[in-house]
Every structure is written in structure tokens, then in C-alpha cells.
Write a protein that holds these residues in place. Structure first.
Motif, mmCIF file in Angstrom:
data_model
loop_
_atom_site.group_PDB
_atom_site.id
_atom_site.type_symbol
_atom_site.label_atom_id
_atom_site.label_comp_id
_atom_site.label_asym_id
_atom_site.label_seq_id
_atom_site.Cartn_x
_atom_site.Cartn_y
_atom_site.Cartn_z
ATOM 1 N N GLU A 100 0.847 -1.176 0.034
ATOM 2 C CA GLU A 100 -0.055 0.153 0.102
ATOM 3 C C GLU A 100 0.917 1.299 0.250
ATOM 4 N N TYR A 101 2.067 1.203 0.820
ATOM 5 C CA TYR A 101 2.573 2.523 1.026
ATOM 6 C C TYR A 101 4.101 2.676 0.538
ATOM 7 N N HIS A 102 4.760 1.501 0.198
ATOM 8 C CA HIS A 102 6.056 1.558 -0.542
ATOM 9 C C HIS A 102 6.348 2.609 -1.356
ATOM 10 N N ARG A 103 5.408 2.901 -2.508
ATOM 11 C CA ARG A 103 5.877 3.883 -3.461
ATOM 12 C C ARG A 103 5.784 5.263 -3.259
ATOM 13 N N PRO A 104 4.403 5.600 -2.583
ATOM 14 C CA PRO A 104 4.546 7.005 -2.043
ATOM 15 C C PRO A 104 5.278 7.496 -0.987
ATOM 16 N N LEU A 105 5.619 6.544 -0.190
ATOM 17 C CA LEU A 105 6.667 6.864 1.093
ATOM 18 C C LEU A 105 7.733 6.941 0.501
ATOM 19 N N LEU A 106 8.351 6.102 -0.475
ATOM 20 C CA LEU A 106 9.589 6.326 -1.176
ATOM 21 C C LEU A 106 9.850 7.611 -1.947
ATOM 22 N N ALA A 107 8.804 7.935 -2.616
ATOM 23 C CA ALA A 107 8.936 9.195 -3.267
ATOM 24 C C ALA A 107 8.942 10.448 -2.166
ATOM 25 N N PHE A 108 8.062 10.375 -1.102
ATOM 26 C CA PHE A 108 8.387 11.344 -0.080
ATOM 27 C C PHE A 108 9.620 11.349 0.435
ATOM 28 N N THR A 109 10.294 10.206 0.708
ATOM 29 C CA THR A 109 11.560 10.294 1.520
ATOM 30 C C THR A 109 12.701 10.528 0.479
ATOM 31 N N ALA A 110 12.354 10.460 -0.841
ATOM 32 C CA ALA A 110 13.415 10.686 -1.659
ATOM 33 C C ALA A 110 13.613 12.352 -1.582
ATOM 34 N N ARG A 111 12.570 12.997 -1.632
ATOM 35 C CA ARG A 111 12.622 14.414 -1.542
ATOM 36 C C ARG A 111 13.273 14.963 -0.309
ATOM 37 N N LEU A 112 12.735 13.941 0.945
ATOM 38 C CA LEU A 112 13.428 14.526 2.138
ATOM 39 C C LEU A 112 15.091 14.228 2.199
ATOM 40 N N THR A 113 15.722 13.387 1.619
ATOM 41 C CA THR A 113 17.078 12.869 1.522
ATOM 42 C C THR A 113 17.522 13.539 0.103
ATOM 43 N N GLY A 114 17.214 14.577 -0.256
ATOM 44 C CA GLY A 114 17.642 15.385 -1.439
ATOM 45 C C GLY A 114 18.297 14.345 -2.675
ATOM 46 N N PRO A 142 -0.044 10.007 6.729
ATOM 47 C CA PRO A 142 0.247 10.973 7.367
ATOM 48 C C PRO A 142 1.260 10.460 8.532
ATOM 49 N N TRP A 143 0.924 9.475 8.897
ATOM 50 C CA TRP A 143 1.663 8.796 10.107
ATOM 51 C C TRP A 143 3.119 8.461 9.708
ATOM 52 N N LEU A 144 3.025 7.500 8.472
ATOM 53 C CA LEU A 144 4.250 7.187 7.952
ATOM 54 C C LEU A 144 5.253 8.320 7.439
ATOM 55 N N ALA A 145 4.517 9.399 6.948
ATOM 56 C CA ALA A 145 5.491 10.618 6.599
ATOM 57 C C ALA A 145 6.013 11.137 7.904
ATOM 58 N N THR A 146 5.359 11.111 8.771
ATOM 59 C CA THR A 146 5.815 11.749 10.148
ATOM 60 C C THR A 146 6.823 10.861 10.588
ATOM 61 N N VAL A 147 6.809 9.845 10.717
ATOM 62 C CA VAL A 147 7.970 8.813 11.297
ATOM 63 C C VAL A 147 9.238 8.950 10.252
ATOM 64 N N GLU A 204 13.282 1.581 7.581
ATOM 65 C CA GLU A 204 12.943 1.942 8.937
ATOM 66 C C GLU A 204 11.517 2.534 9.484
ATOM 67 N N THR A 205 10.868 3.174 8.679
ATOM 68 C CA THR A 205 9.631 3.499 8.863
ATOM 69 C C THR A 205 8.707 2.143 8.841
ATOM 70 N N MET A 206 8.752 1.437 7.991
ATOM 71 C CA MET A 206 8.049 0.242 8.039
ATOM 72 C C MET A 206 7.943 -0.644 9.395
ATOM 73 N N ILE A 207 9.399 -0.842 9.756
ATOM 74 C CA ILE A 207 9.703 -1.345 11.102
ATOM 75 C C ILE A 207 8.928 -0.770 11.942
ATOM 76 N N ARG A 208 9.018 0.627 12.054
ATOM 77 C CA ARG A 208 8.391 1.232 13.268
ATOM 78 C C ARG A 208 6.909 1.070 13.094
ATOM 79 N N ALA A 209 6.453 1.085 11.962
ATOM 80 C CA ALA A 209 4.850 0.811 11.790
ATOM 81 C C ALA A 209 4.663 -0.420 12.328
ATOM 82 N N TRP A 210 5.194 -1.400 11.978
ATOM 83 C CA TRP A 210 5.052 -2.770 12.296
ATOM 84 C C TRP A 210 5.022 -2.869 13.927
#
Length: 191
Positions: A36-50, A83-88, A62-68
Motif C-alpha cells: 500500500e505505501y512503499h511507492r508514495p513513501l519512497l517518493a516522499f523520503t526521496a525528497r527529504l533525502t535530497g 500521514p503517520w508514516l510521513a511523520t515517522v 526503518e519507517t515500515m519497521i516502526r509501523a509494524w
């Protein structure tokens, strides 16, 4: 963790959808999160990591592990976990940056023998020559240059400290600088 998926409307899966009575195992939770969330979360974190995709992928994992691990804290009635995953993920990136900044920079793959080091030989040689030139001056000339140039005193202050007339200080400064210039030129140092 069994009670973590019970919502107000009965048994729900990780995303708030009805689920079978059997509890999902760890593999199912992780695969559903990734699906459900790998692609959108990867796109979001790619922006965060430059744009650093390797780092972004590490942040997603790491985010998925924390969610689990935090499945019991997730709201089953929420429409999306994004939203929760993006914050994490943002917190993981911030923690990574702080951890990197707290450590001294690594030298890299190059052996230390190849690390660029400024060549200070010319500066050292110039310093030795100036010291040698200063030693070649008379005691009175060294003394006046020491007071006016090295100790940054005005001619009035130097006159007071040395106990000599102001005119003598001015004259000695002029002749001391002239003698120093000649001594430096003899040693090959030019301005």
C-alpha cells in the motif's frame, strides 16, 4: 498485538478494512504495508533525502519497521496511514542527519597519504627568513619594530614604553623598516 487491530466496528486489518477472524502474521503485516505505501513513501523520503535513493530506501525500511512495531498505536478508522508514516519518515531522516553531524567526517576511501594537505612550506620558509632578517638588525631597530609593529602600539605609546622622545621613535621606525627591507631582499624575500 492481537487487540491492536480491533476497532470500534469489530475486527479490522491494519488499514481499517474488515479482516478474517485469524490474526495476521508478521509477514502479512509487512507485505500489506509495503504493497500500500512503499511507492508514495519512497517518493516522499526521496525528497527529504535530497534525491539520495539508497538513503530514502533505508528510511522507508526503518519507517515500515516502526509501523509494524507500533501497530497497536495506529488508528484503524483512519482513511490512510500515510500521514503517520510521513511523520515517522521525517523523524528518521532528522535522526540520521543529527547522527551524521554528531560524528566527525570520515576520510573516505582514499588512503590518508593521498588526502589533500595544504603546503605550508613557503610560509614556514618566509617566517624563518623574516626572523633571520630581524636578528640581523640592531637591538634598537628590533626593539622599535617589536613595540610598533608586533605589539601594535602607536609611536606615542612606543615612546612612552621605551622612554625615548617621539621624534627618535619616528626616526627609528623609518630606518628600522628600511634596514629590514634590505635584509629581506638579501635573503630573496620580496613584498
Amino acid at each position: 498485538m492481537a487487540d491492536a487491530f480491533h476497532g470500534p466496528r469489530g475486527r479490522r486489518n491494519l488499514f481499517g478494512r474488515p479482516r478474517p477472524p485469524k490474526e495476521p502474521d508478521d509477514e502479512l503485516i509487512v507485505s500489506e504495508l509495503y504493497r500500500e505505501y512503499h511507492r508514495p513513501l519512497l517518493a516522499f523520503t526521496a525528497r527529504l533525502t535530497g534525491g539520495d535513493l539508497q538513503w530514502a530506501e533505508d528510511v522507508v525500511q526503518e519507517t515500515m519497521i516502526r509501523a509494524w512495531r507500533s501497530a497497536g498505536e495506529l488508528r484503524p478508522e483512519a482513511a490512510s496511514l500515510m500521514p503517520w508514516l510521513a511523520t515517522v519518515a521525517r523523524r528518521v531522516v532528522i535522526d540520521d542527519v543529527r547522527r551524521r553531524d554528531a560524528r566527525p567526517r570520515e576520510a573516505g576511501d582514499l588512503p590518508l597519504g593521498h588526502a589533500p594537505v595544504p603546503d605550508l612550506t613557503d610560509d614556514l620558509l618566509r617566517q624563518v627568513m623574516v626572523e633571520d632578517a630581524l636578528r640581523s638588525l640592531s637591538r634598537a631597530h628590533r626593539e622599535i619594530l617589536n613595540e610598533t609593529i608586533l605589539r601594535d602600539r602607536s609611536v606615542n605609546e612606543a615612546a612612552s614604553v621605551l622612554g625615548i622622545p617621539l621624534g627618535t621613535v619616528k626616526s627609528r621606525v623609518y630606518y628600522a623598516l628600511r634596514a629590514l627591507r634590505v635584509a629581506l631582499e638579501e635573503r630573496g624575500v620580496t613584498a
